[in-house]
Design an enzyme around this catalytic site. Structure first.
Site, PDB file in Angstrom:
ATOM      1  N   HIS A 179      86.261 -11.204 -33.512  1.00 28.65           N
ATOM      2  CA  HIS A 179      87.638 -10.825 -33.195  1.00 28.65           C
ATOM      3  C   HIS A 179      88.480 -11.014 -34.462  1.00 28.65           C
ATOM      4  O   HIS A 179      88.227 -11.948 -35.236  1.00 28.65           O
ATOM      5  CB  HIS A 179      88.247 -11.733 -32.106  1.00 28.65           C
ATOM      6  CG  HIS A 179      87.904 -11.368 -30.698  1.00 28.65           C
ATOM      7  ND1 HIS A 179      87.637 -12.317 -29.732  1.00 28.65           N
ATOM      8  CD2 HIS A 179      87.818 -10.164 -30.071  1.00 28.65           C
ATOM      9  CE1 HIS A 179      87.392 -11.715 -28.570  1.00 28.65           C
ATOM     10  NE2 HIS A 179      87.485 -10.405 -28.751  1.00 28.65           N
ATOM     11  N   CYS A 223      92.822 -18.557 -29.742  1.00 31.31           N
ATOM     12  CA  CYS A 223      92.183 -17.887 -28.591  1.00 31.31           C
ATOM     13  C   CYS A 223      92.671 -18.465 -27.264  1.00 31.31           C
ATOM     14  O   CYS A 223      92.667 -17.786 -26.243  1.00 31.31           O
ATOM     15  CB  CYS A 223      90.680 -18.073 -28.620  1.00 31.31           C
ATOM     16  SG  CYS A 223      89.862 -17.507 -30.085  1.00 31.31           S
TER      17      CYS A 223
HETATM   18  N1  ARG Z   1      83.584 -16.652 -25.329  1.00 28.16           N
HETATM   19  C1  ARG Z   1      84.689 -15.780 -25.568  1.00 28.16           C
HETATM   20  C2  ARG Z   1      84.183 -14.367 -25.835  1.00 28.16           C
HETATM   21  O1  ARG Z   1      83.178 -14.261 -26.493  1.00 28.16           O
HETATM   22  C3  ARG Z   1      85.531 -16.262 -26.696  1.00 28.16           C
HETATM   23  C4  ARG Z   1      86.797 -15.460 -26.903  1.00 28.16           C
HETATM   24  C5  ARG Z   1      87.602 -15.930 -28.060  1.00 28.16           C
HETATM   25  N2  ARG Z   1      88.860 -15.300 -28.108  1.00 28.16           N
HETATM   26  C6  ARG Z   1      89.488 -14.851 -29.220  1.00 28.16           C
HETATM   27  N3  ARG Z   1      90.711 -14.397 -29.091  1.00 28.16           N
HETATM   28  N4  ARG Z   1      88.901 -14.788 -30.377  1.00 28.16           N
HETATM   29  O2  ARG Z   1      84.729 -13.389 -25.404  1.00 28.16           O
END
Ligand code: ARG
Length: 282
Positions: free
Chosen positions: A180, A277
């Site tokens: 991300h 996050c």
């Molecule tokens: N386990 C989550 C996923 O893989 C983590 C999300 C993290 N969020 C972020 N905004 N980077 O989707």
């Protein structure tokens, strides 16, 4: 922390407690079912982050956690906010995360936001994961796309719906550790922290040529320093809530007058997330 000052941005955030947070599935390379979350520690870390916000004068809205939706704690992925509207995410991992959307929708509506379903606007095979892949930097919205999560079509359509396409930059993400945008890029006022290896060559070039950027080391990058939360205070100074940065980076940030507020989010790192996050700016 100087408590007499208040945050001007954000003034409120939405968080979801880790009541059912664990590693039930593996949808990024950080997640391993055999490396489980310590629930007590996760709750302590989450409450500590909430308290930091509250001590800064930031109002924390919360929504109720739901069993078997462990990643609901990562509210940054709920959607993209613009003009009192939330563009609700269309997740790549449909089975694992798409069921979060109706819960977020209900909460945002209760908070007085209009909602739009990104899913309606997207062709099959395209995705958009909200503020995980969309960060504001002054007047610009920076989007991340690639084969990990949000797609180029996904972010392009999202910027159009939000009416920000003329002030958008699209950066390609190429390293699965930084799946991300908010894991490898972090605007703090005038400048942005970034980890060059996370970006495609052209995107990296765009960032370095056109913007005021500060490169971070791989050590800081894998420690998810870019997933820290920048807070603008009412005297226009900045604070940065972040996992322990290296001494070099600390020095760079402090020279820029940024106050570092250390916060340990080790339990959430097991799922591929840190402070940013766990937070969506309202
Ligand atoms: N386990 C989550 C996923 O893989 C983590 C999300 C993290 N969020 C972020 N905004 N980077 O989707």
């Amino acid at each position: 922390m100087r408590l007499n000052m208040k945050a001007i941005y954000p003034t409120s955030v939405l968080m979801c407690p880790p009541d059912y947070f664990d590693i039930e599935y593996e949808i990024n390379i950080h997640m391993h079912k055999e490396v489980q979350v310590n629930p007590k520690k996760a709750m302590e870390q989450w409450l500590a982050l909430k308290k930091i916000y509250e001590d800064l004068g930031i109002f924390v809205e919360t929504l109720e956690a739901v069993k078997h939706l462990p990643d609901m704690v990562f509210t940054a992925n709920a959607g993209f906010l613009f003009d009192k509207t939330v563009l609700l995410s269309s997740f790549k991992h449909i089975k694992e995360r798409q069921k979060e959307v109706p819960h977020f929708e209900k909460k945002f509506q209760r908070l007085g936001f209009k909602t739009k379903q990104m899913k309606r606007y997207l062709p099959n095979g395209d995705y958009f994961e909200g503020h995980g892949d969309a960060l504001r930097w002054g007047n610009t919205t920076v989007f991340g796309y690639g084969s990990h999560r949000s797609t180029l079509t996904g972010v392009t359509i999202a910027s159009g719906i939000a009416g920000v396409e003329e002030r958008s930059v699209f950066l390609q993400l190429v390293d699965p550790r930084f799946y991300h945008l908010d894991t490898c890029f972090c605007p703090i006022g005038e400048f942005a922290l970034y980890y060059p290896g996370a970006f495609g060559i052209n995107s990296r070039d765009t960032l370095e040529r056109a913007w005021n950027t500060v490169e971070i080391s791989e050590e800081d990058a894998v420690n998810f320093v870019c997933n820290g939360v920048p807070i603008q205070m009412d005297d226009d100074s900045w604070k940065f809530i972040v996992s322990k940065p290296t001494a070099d980076l600390r020095e760079i940030l402090e020279k820029k007058g940024i106050e570092i507020i250390e916060h340990d989010a080790s339990e959430f790192k097991k799922s591929g997330g840190n402070q940013r996050c766990l937070t969506i700016f309202l």
